[in-house]
Design a protein around this motif. Structure first.
Motif, PDB file in Angstrom:
ATOM      1  N   VAL A  25      39.763  48.324  49.990  1.00  0.00           N
ATOM      2  CA  VAL A  25      40.201  46.868  50.052  1.00  0.00           C
ATOM      3  C   VAL A  25      38.768  46.110  50.327  1.00  0.00           C
ATOM      4  O   VAL A  25      37.944  46.305  50.991  1.00  0.00           O
ATOM      5  CB  VAL A  25      41.262  46.616  51.522  1.00  0.00           C
ATOM      6  N   ARG A  26      38.657  45.094  49.283  1.00  0.00           N
ATOM      7  CA  ARG A  26      37.375  44.179  49.389  1.00  0.00           C
ATOM      8  C   ARG A  26      37.979  42.746  49.759  1.00  0.00           C
ATOM      9  O   ARG A  26      38.886  42.130  49.148  1.00  0.00           O
ATOM     10  CB  ARG A  26      36.750  44.283  48.059  1.00  0.00           C
ATOM     11  N   GLY A  27      37.253  42.335  50.697  1.00  0.00           N
ATOM     12  CA  GLY A  27      37.665  41.004  51.111  1.00  0.00           C
ATOM     13  C   GLY A  27      36.300  40.207  50.476  1.00  0.00           C
ATOM     14  O   GLY A  27      35.219  39.932  51.180  1.00  0.00           O
ATOM     15  N   ASN A  28      36.555  39.135  49.576  1.00  0.00           N
ATOM     16  CA  ASN A  28      35.587  38.536  49.031  1.00  0.00           C
ATOM     17  C   ASN A  28      35.987  36.886  49.282  1.00  0.00           C
ATOM     18  O   ASN A  28      36.918  36.304  49.573  1.00  0.00           O
ATOM     19  CB  ASN A  28      35.414  38.645  47.613  1.00  0.00           C
ATOM     20  N   THR A  29      34.637  36.255  48.911  1.00  0.00           N
ATOM     21  CA  THR A  29      34.687  34.743  49.223  1.00  0.00           C
ATOM     22  C   THR A  29      35.438  34.252  47.954  1.00  0.00           C
ATOM     23  O   THR A  29      35.564  34.764  46.833  1.00  0.00           O
ATOM     24  CB  THR A  29      33.375  34.191  49.267  1.00  0.00           C
ATOM     25  N   ASN A  30      35.976  33.032  48.151  1.00  0.00           N
ATOM     26  CA  ASN A  30      36.761  32.352  46.850  1.00  0.00           C
ATOM     27  C   ASN A  30      35.642  32.268  45.427  1.00  0.00           C
ATOM     28  O   ASN A  30      36.241  32.311  44.581  1.00  0.00           O
ATOM     29  CB  ASN A  30      37.097  30.962  47.560  1.00  0.00           C
ATOM     30  N   GLU A  31      34.418  31.991  46.030  1.00  0.00           N
ATOM     31  CA  GLU A  31      33.491  31.993  44.715  1.00  0.00           C
ATOM     32  C   GLU A  31      33.370  33.325  44.084  1.00  0.00           C
ATOM     33  O   GLU A  31      33.426  33.481  42.870  1.00  0.00           O
ATOM     34  CB  GLU A  31      32.250  31.395  45.199  1.00  0.00           C
ATOM     35  N   ASP A  32      33.314  34.331  44.793  1.00  0.00           N
ATOM     36  CA  ASP A  32      33.252  35.543  44.272  1.00  0.00           C
ATOM     37  C   ASP A  32      34.461  35.966  43.429  1.00  0.00           C
ATOM     38  O   ASP A  32      34.556  36.734  42.400  1.00  0.00           O
ATOM     39  CB  ASP A  32      32.869  36.743  45.238  1.00  0.00           C
ATOM     40  N   ILE A  33      35.674  35.737  44.012  1.00  0.00           N
ATOM     41  CA  ILE A  33      36.820  36.090  43.463  1.00  0.00           C
ATOM     42  C   ILE A  33      36.961  35.312  41.972  1.00  0.00           C
ATOM     43  O   ILE A  33      37.385  35.795  41.095  1.00  0.00           O
ATOM     44  CB  ILE A  33      37.952  35.754  44.366  1.00  0.00           C
ATOM     45  N   ALA A  34      36.880  33.910  42.039  1.00  0.00           N
ATOM     46  CA  ALA A  34      36.806  33.153  41.005  1.00  0.00           C
ATOM     47  C   ALA A  34      35.650  33.804  39.844  1.00  0.00           C
ATOM     48  O   ALA A  34      36.191  33.585  38.547  1.00  0.00           O
ATOM     49  CB  ALA A  34      36.403  31.901  41.307  1.00  0.00           C
ATOM     50  N   SER A  35      34.569  34.249  40.321  1.00  0.00           N
ATOM     51  CA  SER A  35      33.719  34.867  39.328  1.00  0.00           C
ATOM     52  C   SER A  35      34.254  36.075  38.368  1.00  0.00           C
ATOM     53  O   SER A  35      33.673  36.410  37.416  1.00  0.00           O
ATOM     54  CB  SER A  35      32.498  35.318  39.745  1.00  0.00           C
ATOM     55  N   MET A  36      35.153  36.685  39.042  1.00  0.00           N
ATOM     56  CA  MET A  36      35.851  37.730  38.198  1.00  0.00           C
ATOM     57  C   MET A  36      37.113  37.431  37.428  1.00  0.00           C
ATOM     58  O   MET A  36      37.663  38.198  36.811  1.00  0.00           O
ATOM     59  CB  MET A  36      36.545  38.824  39.615  1.00  0.00           C
ATOM     60  N   SER A  37      37.048  35.985  37.102  1.00  0.00           N
ATOM     61  CA  SER A  37      38.090  35.732  36.070  1.00  0.00           C
ATOM     62  C   SER A  37      38.099  36.386  34.886  1.00  0.00           C
ATOM     63  O   SER A  37      39.100  36.682  34.233  1.00  0.00           O
ATOM     64  CB  SER A  37      37.989  34.390  36.006  1.00  0.00           C
ATOM     65  N   ASP A  38      36.944  36.689  34.212  1.00  0.00           N
ATOM     66  CA  ASP A  38      36.557  37.345  33.020  1.00  0.00           C
ATOM     67  C   ASP A  38      36.949  38.897  32.888  1.00  0.00           C
ATOM     68  O   ASP A  38      37.181  39.232  31.970  1.00  0.00           O
ATOM     69  CB  ASP A  38      35.061  36.925  32.438  1.00  0.00           C
ATOM     70  N   LYS A  39      37.350  39.301  33.973  1.00  0.00           N
ATOM     71  CA  LYS A  39      37.712  40.762  34.246  1.00  0.00           C
ATOM     72  C   LYS A  39      39.350  40.875  34.198  1.00  0.00           C
ATOM     73  O   LYS A  39      39.745  42.096  33.933  1.00  0.00           O
ATOM     74  CB  LYS A  39      36.986  41.456  35.367  1.00  0.00           C
ATOM     75  N   VAL A  40      39.838  39.850  34.182  1.00  0.00           N
ATOM     76  CA  VAL A  40      41.403  39.833  34.372  1.00  0.00           C
ATOM     77  C   VAL A  40      42.094  40.208  32.962  1.00  0.00           C
ATOM     78  O   VAL A  40      41.681  39.448  32.045  1.00  0.00           O
ATOM     79  CB  VAL A  40      41.922  38.570  35.033  1.00  0.00           C
ATOM     80  N   ILE A  41      42.998  41.212  33.055  1.00  0.00           N
ATOM     81  CA  ILE A  41      43.637  41.544  31.854  1.00  0.00           C
ATOM     82  C   ILE A  41      45.135  41.178  31.993  1.00  0.00           C
ATOM     83  O   ILE A  41      45.823  40.996  30.981  1.00  0.00           O
ATOM     84  CB  ILE A  41      43.570  43.139  31.563  1.00  0.00           C
ATOM     85  N   MET A  42      45.698  40.863  33.307  1.00  0.00           N
ATOM     86  CA  MET A  42      46.929  40.383  33.399  1.00  0.00           C
ATOM     87  C   MET A  42      46.953  39.579  34.538  1.00  0.00           C
ATOM     88  O   MET A  42      46.265  40.052  35.502  1.00  0.00           O
ATOM     89  CB  MET A  42      48.064  41.819  33.507  1.00  0.00           C
ATOM     90  N   GLY A  43      47.789  38.612  34.659  1.00  0.00           N
ATOM     91  CA  GLY A  43      47.929  37.691  35.824  1.00  0.00           C
ATOM     92  C   GLY A  43      46.813  36.555  35.689  1.00  0.00           C
ATOM     93  O   GLY A  43      46.196  36.314  34.805  1.00  0.00           O
ATOM     94  N   ASP A  44      46.675  36.011  36.940  1.00  0.00           N
ATOM     95  CA  ASP A  44      45.923  34.916  37.124  1.00  0.00           C
ATOM     96  C   ASP A  44      44.874  35.110  38.523  1.00  0.00           C
ATOM     97  O   ASP A  44      45.541  35.079  39.552  1.00  0.00           O
ATOM     98  CB  ASP A  44      46.241  33.551  37.077  1.00  0.00           C
ATOM     99  N   MET A  45      43.611  34.976  38.447  1.00  0.00           N
ATOM    100  CA  MET A  45      42.827  35.336  39.526  1.00  0.00           C
ATOM    101  C   MET A  45      42.772  34.195  40.481  1.00  0.00           C
ATOM    102  O   MET A  45      42.569  34.114  41.488  1.00  0.00           O
ATOM    103  CB  MET A  45      41.307  35.574  39.177  1.00  0.00           C
TER     104      MET A  45
END
Length: 412
Positions: free
Chosen positions: A115-135
């Motif tokens: 389990v990784r707890g990230n800041t909102n900015e770090d979570i948003a920066s992973m949007s390009d890694k998403v293959i399904m759903g919406d970050m």
């Protein structure tokens, strides 16, 4: 520079006559061996460089170039520490982080997770890694998380399903400690490209992670990204002294020391071994030129009597041998880049023919065969190929230039 006479003779010797087919064959083999050795050097060094670079980028994208880890897993007064780190010269970014190994379950299946707890900015920066759903749906208070694609495959989870995260460190009750089981809706499925991470990681907002792990407002880690990854220890040296007794700084070299050291040793060893292929090719060039000199001894003597200098003969044979090496080097570069371009289809084709999985993501960490072309490495390979070819020409060229026309033509 070559004179027109020297250029003409060198060109003539590059294409031996009809009675010298064996010399032409040896020269052709020399070109082929140089080509293959240079191509293999380009292919292996670029793939291994790509592997190292890709691994570093993946690790840095997930954990930064270093992490500040508190003793006991809880860092007090982390806001001040974070501010000091962000103010350090050479630091690009620093973010608080929570990471804890737990257990995830869905529909009767379970899997070890991180389990990784990230800041909102770090979570948003992973949007390009998403293959399904919406970050963007993974925000504090909504009870949504993002999980790796391999974890989703192992548990059979799709976007919208609920994954149960089990925390053995629950609250104390009169009947003992109760295990916490909290359900979270899967809002996104991502693919980082590192098999182990895609198989275990669950990303959630930091506040949700603090609630799940009963941390209050504390965190466990601070991830740091710097301008020069190779000198991360020097950049964070001052911070490390301030945190003595409270936390430890582990950089990417320390965290993955075994892997990266093995890669570096293998890279050097492969370059050393494959360089011997170029050396073998240079011996082929030497042997073909020696045979050419012996076959052209009479011609050399006649040119000497007609006024050709020893320097001219030396330049002719050096040019001939170096041209053979240069042709092989250029052909090897072309072949190497072609192999790099079609590397993944080639690997898949070999796997299909042999039935053996050559690139297993579970073993190689990365899901695809990476490549990184370093211009300096390519320049070094070219210099090695042409340089050894040049050295191989010196003996036969000196032999030709020292030919005594009187001894050769005495009985003509």
């Amino acid at each position: 520079m070559l004179t027109p006479f020297e250029r003409m003779i060198a060109k003539r010797y590059l294409w031996p006559g009809k009675g010298e087919a064996f010399i032409a064959l040896v020269a052709g083999i020399s070109v082929g061996v140089v080509m293959l050795s240079v191509a293999m050097l380009v292919l292996v060094m670029s793939v291994m460089g790509g592997f190292r670079s890709e691994m570093l980028d993946k690790f840095a994208g997930l954990n930064g170039h270093a992490v500040i880890q508190a003793y006991g897993g809880e860092l007090d007064d982390w806001e001040r520490v974070l501010a000091d780190v962000q103010a350090t010269d050479g630091v690009i970014n620093a973010s608080p982080l929570i990471e804890q190994p737990l257990m995830g379950a869905f529909n009767g299946r379970s899997n070890v997770i991180f389990v990784r707890g990230n800041t909102n900015e770090d979570i948003a920066s992973m949007s390009d890694k998403v293959i399904m759903g919406d970050m963007a749906s993974v925000v504090p208070g909504r009870g949504k998380v993002a999980i790796g694609v391999q974890l989703a495959t192992n548990l059979g989870i799709r976007v919208g399903d609920t994954i149960t995260i089990i925390n053995p460190q629950g609250r104390a009750t009169p009947f003992g400690t109760s295990i916490r089981q909290v359900g979270y809706e899967v809002g996104a499925i991502f693919e980082i490209g590192l098999y182990d991470f895609d198989e275990t990681f669950v990303i959630m907002p930091m506040s949700d992670a603090q609630t799940l792990l009963l941390l209050g407002d504390k965190i466990g880690l601070i991830e740091v990204t710097v301008t020069d990854p190779d000198n991360v220890g020097d950049i964070l040296g001052g911070i490390e002294e301030q945190l003595t007794g409270r936390a430890v700084i582990a950089d990417w070299k320390t965290i993955n020391s075994t892997l990266f050291e093995a890669l570096e040793v293998e890279r050097v060893a492969m370059f050393f071994v494959l360089s011997f292929m170029v050396l073998v090719a240079s011996f082929n060039i030497l042997s073909s030129l020696v045979m050419l000199v012996r076959a052209k001894t009479r011609d050399i003597a006649i040119m000497r009597t007609m006024g050709a200098s020893r320097r001219s003969l030396l330049k002719i044979f050096v040019t001939t041998g170096t041209t053979i090496g240069s042709l092989g080097t250029v052909a090897g570069l072309i072949l190497g880049f072609v192999l790099l371009y079609f590397r993944n289809p080639i690997v898949n084709g070999i796997a299909a023919v042999t039935g053996v999985e050559i690139w297993d993501p579970q073993v190689r960490f990365l899901t695809t065969l990476p490549v990184r072309v370093d211009p300096w490495e390519i320049a070094g390979i070219v210099a090695l190929g042409i340089g050894l070819s040049f050295l191989a020409t010196l003996y036969p060229a000196l032999k030709a230039s020292n030919t005594d026309p009187v001894q050769v033509l005495r009985y003509e």
